[in-house]
Motif scaffolding. Sequence first.
Motif, PDB file in Angstrom:
ATOM      1  N   ARG A   1      -1.692  19.956  15.230  1.00 17.42           N
ATOM      2  CA  ARG A   1      -1.838  19.033  16.355  1.00 17.42           C
ATOM      3  C   ARG A   1      -0.987  17.788  16.123  1.00 17.42           C
ATOM      4  O   ARG A   1      -1.439  16.653  16.306  1.00 17.42           O
ATOM      5  N   THR A   2       0.270  17.998  15.722  1.00 20.02           N
ATOM      6  CA  THR A   2       1.178  16.878  15.491  1.00 20.02           C
ATOM      7  C   THR A   2       2.049  16.650  16.713  1.00 20.02           C
ATOM      8  O   THR A   2       2.294  17.564  17.496  1.00 20.02           O
ATOM      9  N   ASN A   3       2.528  15.420  16.868  1.00 25.38           N
ATOM     10  CA  ASN A   3       3.425  15.115  17.971  1.00 25.38           C
ATOM     11  C   ASN A   3       4.846  15.544  17.630  1.00 25.38           C
ATOM     12  O   ASN A   3       5.262  15.467  16.473  1.00 25.38           O
TER      13      ASN A   3
ATOM     14  N   LEU B   1       9.205  27.179  35.363  1.00 24.53           N
ATOM     15  CA  LEU B   1       8.744  26.676  34.074  1.00 24.53           C
ATOM     16  C   LEU B   1       9.710  25.625  33.558  1.00 24.53           C
ATOM     17  O   LEU B   1      10.884  25.903  33.347  1.00 24.53           O
ATOM     18  N   LEU B   2       9.197  24.411  33.342  1.00 24.53           N
ATOM     19  CA  LEU B   2      10.036  23.335  32.816  1.00 24.53           C
ATOM     20  C   LEU B   2       9.944  23.235  31.297  1.00 24.53           C
ATOM     21  O   LEU B   2      10.962  23.140  30.617  1.00 24.53           O
ATOM     22  N   GLU B   3       8.715  23.233  30.783  1.00 22.76           N
ATOM     23  CA  GLU B   3       8.538  23.039  29.343  1.00 22.76           C
ATOM     24  C   GLU B   3       7.356  23.847  28.841  1.00 22.76           C
ATOM     25  O   GLU B   3       6.415  24.141  29.586  1.00 22.76           O
ATOM     26  N   VAL B   4       7.415  24.180  27.544  1.00 20.10           N
ATOM     27  CA  VAL B   4       6.297  24.787  26.837  1.00 20.10           C
ATOM     28  C   VAL B   4       5.924  23.833  25.708  1.00 20.10           C
ATOM     29  O   VAL B   4       6.735  23.563  24.822  1.00 20.10           O
ATOM     30  N   ASN B   5       4.718  23.293  25.757  1.00 23.33           N
ATOM     31  CA  ASN B   5       4.247  22.336  24.756  1.00 23.33           C
ATOM     32  C   ASN B   5       3.416  23.079  23.714  1.00 23.33           C
ATOM     33  O   ASN B   5       2.336  23.590  24.022  1.00 23.33           O
ATOM     34  N   VAL B   6       3.916  23.139  22.477  1.00 23.22           N
ATOM     35  CA  VAL B   6       3.286  23.990  21.467  1.00 23.22           C
ATOM     36  C   VAL B   6       2.681  23.221  20.297  1.00 23.22           C
ATOM     37  O   VAL B   6       1.864  23.767  19.563  1.00 23.22           O
ATOM     38  N   CYS B   7       3.090  21.978  20.085  1.00 19.69           N
ATOM     39  CA  CYS B   7       2.608  21.245  18.909  1.00 19.69           C
ATOM     40  C   CYS B   7       1.223  20.650  19.132  1.00 19.69           C
ATOM     41  O   CYS B   7       0.322  20.838  18.326  1.00 19.69           O
ATOM     42  N   SER B   8       1.059  19.940  20.228  1.00 18.94           N
ATOM     43  CA  SER B   8      -0.215  19.273  20.471  1.00 18.94           C
ATOM     44  C   SER B   8      -0.492  19.199  21.968  1.00 18.94           C
ATOM     45  O   SER B   8      -0.571  18.118  22.543  1.00 18.94           O
ATOM     46  N   PRO B   9      -0.623  20.362  22.626  1.00 23.34           N
ATOM     47  CA  PRO B   9      -0.816  20.342  24.077  1.00 23.34           C
ATOM     48  C   PRO B   9      -2.047  19.542  24.476  1.00 23.34           C
ATOM     49  O   PRO B   9      -3.122  19.714  23.910  1.00 23.34           O
ATOM     50  N   GLY B  10      -1.849  18.638  25.442  1.00 21.37           N
ATOM     51  CA  GLY B  10      -2.951  17.784  25.869  1.00 21.37           C
ATOM     52  C   GLY B  10      -3.421  18.124  27.270  1.00 21.37           C
ATOM     53  O   GLY B  10      -2.852  18.970  27.952  1.00 21.37           O
ATOM     54  N   GLY B  11      -4.462  17.429  27.683  1.00 23.93           N
ATOM     55  CA  GLY B  11      -4.995  17.616  29.030  1.00 23.93           C
ATOM     56  C   GLY B  11      -6.416  18.130  29.059  1.00 23.93           C
ATOM     57  O   GLY B  11      -7.011  18.253  30.131  1.00 23.93           O
ATOM     58  N   ILE B  12      -6.995  18.447  27.889  1.00 29.06           N
ATOM     59  CA  ILE B  12      -8.342  19.024  27.863  1.00 29.06           C
ATOM     60  C   ILE B  12      -9.351  18.120  28.557  1.00 29.06           C
ATOM     61  O   ILE B  12     -10.112  18.564  29.422  1.00 29.06           O
TER      62      ILE B  12
END
Length: 339
Positions: free
Chosen positions: A91-93, A285-296
Motif C-alpha cells: 500500500r505504498t504511493n 481505460l485511462l489508468e490502472v492503479n496497483v500500488c495503493s488504490p483508494g476510494g474505499i
Amino acid sequence: MNICFVMYPWEKVMPETDSTLRLIHQSVLNGHNVALISSNNLTIRDCNAFGFCKLFLKTESTSSSIISFYKKAKFKDKLLPLGGFDVIFIRTNPPLDSWLLSFLDSVQDDTIIINSVTGLRKANSKIYTAGFDESIIPETHVSKNKDYLKRIIDESDSERMILKPLDGFGGQGVIIIEKSATDNINSLLDFYINARGTSHYVILQEYLDDAKNGDVRVLMLNGEPIGAMRRVPGLNEFRSNIHAGGTEMKHTLTKTEIKLCRSIGKKLVRDGLYFVGLDIIDNKLLEVNVCSPGGISRINKLNKTNLQKLVLQFAEDIVVQKEKNISHKISLRKKVDNA
C-alpha cells in the motif's frame, strides 16, 4: 493469520478517508495479527528478509469507529521475518520502490502478496495501460523524443491532448496541451522530459471530451468490479482526482462498463493484480492503479457497503486454500513414505 501492510508512515494517514486504514481496521476486527512497515525499514538477516515493524497491540475490544481506532492504536516495535506473514498488502504511493520488490522476491513463493511482485513490476507505471487492446484505451504515445512528440501533437486531429509523467499519482503533473499554443508546447516538453536533471519518458494521450464530466473510479477484486464512484472536477479544473479538488458522486456501472471491467480483469488476474483501481472515461481505460488504490471509504459511504470486508475475505480464502493444499500434499507424501 499474520498480515503485514507495507505503507506510508502511520502519522500521514488521513483517518476520515484512508483506504489502507480501513483494510487494517478490518484485519484487526477479524482477529488477525497486524504489522505495519515502510519500504525503508527492511533488512537481510540470516539469509532471510526482515522488517522493522510496528506490531499492533491487541486490546480486549476494537472500536467500530475507524477514526477512534486510529487515534487509540498502539504499537510495539519488532524485527520480524517477512516470510512469517501469511499476507502482505502493498500500500505504498507511486513511484514504487524497486528495492522493496527485490526484498519481496525472497518470500513471494511462501507468502500471499497483494499485489504480486511480478504484477507490480509490470504495472507500477502508467505505461501498463498501453499493453491493452487499442479499442479500450485512448490514443496513447509514450516517448522522451521531443521532436517525435511535437509531430504527434501537430498531426493530431484534436485541438487538445493530455500530457503527464509516467510516475505521477493523484493527478500530479497531468496537464492539457493546447495545439494552438505552439510556444508553450516546446517549453512544456522540455520541462517534463528533462525534469530533475535527467531524461524522463512522458505520456501524450488523446483528450476525451467527456472528461469535463469527470471519470469513473472502479475498484476491482480478483478480476471483478466490487464498487465504483464518479469523480467530478472542481471549479476551473479538468482533473477529477480527489486530491486535485474533485468531488465524488454515486455511480452505478453500466452494462458496457461492467463488460469493459471484466475484460480488463482477466489480464489483471493473469498478472497477479488482485486489488486495483481503474480510471475510466467514456468507456475508455485511462489508468490502472496497483500500488495503493483508494476510494474505499467514499464508495462505502455512497453505496452503504463495506468493501474492506470483501478484500479481507478474499485474502483469507486464499490463505485457507493454500494451507489445505499444503496439508493434502503432506498427507500424500506420508502415504508414499510409509509404503
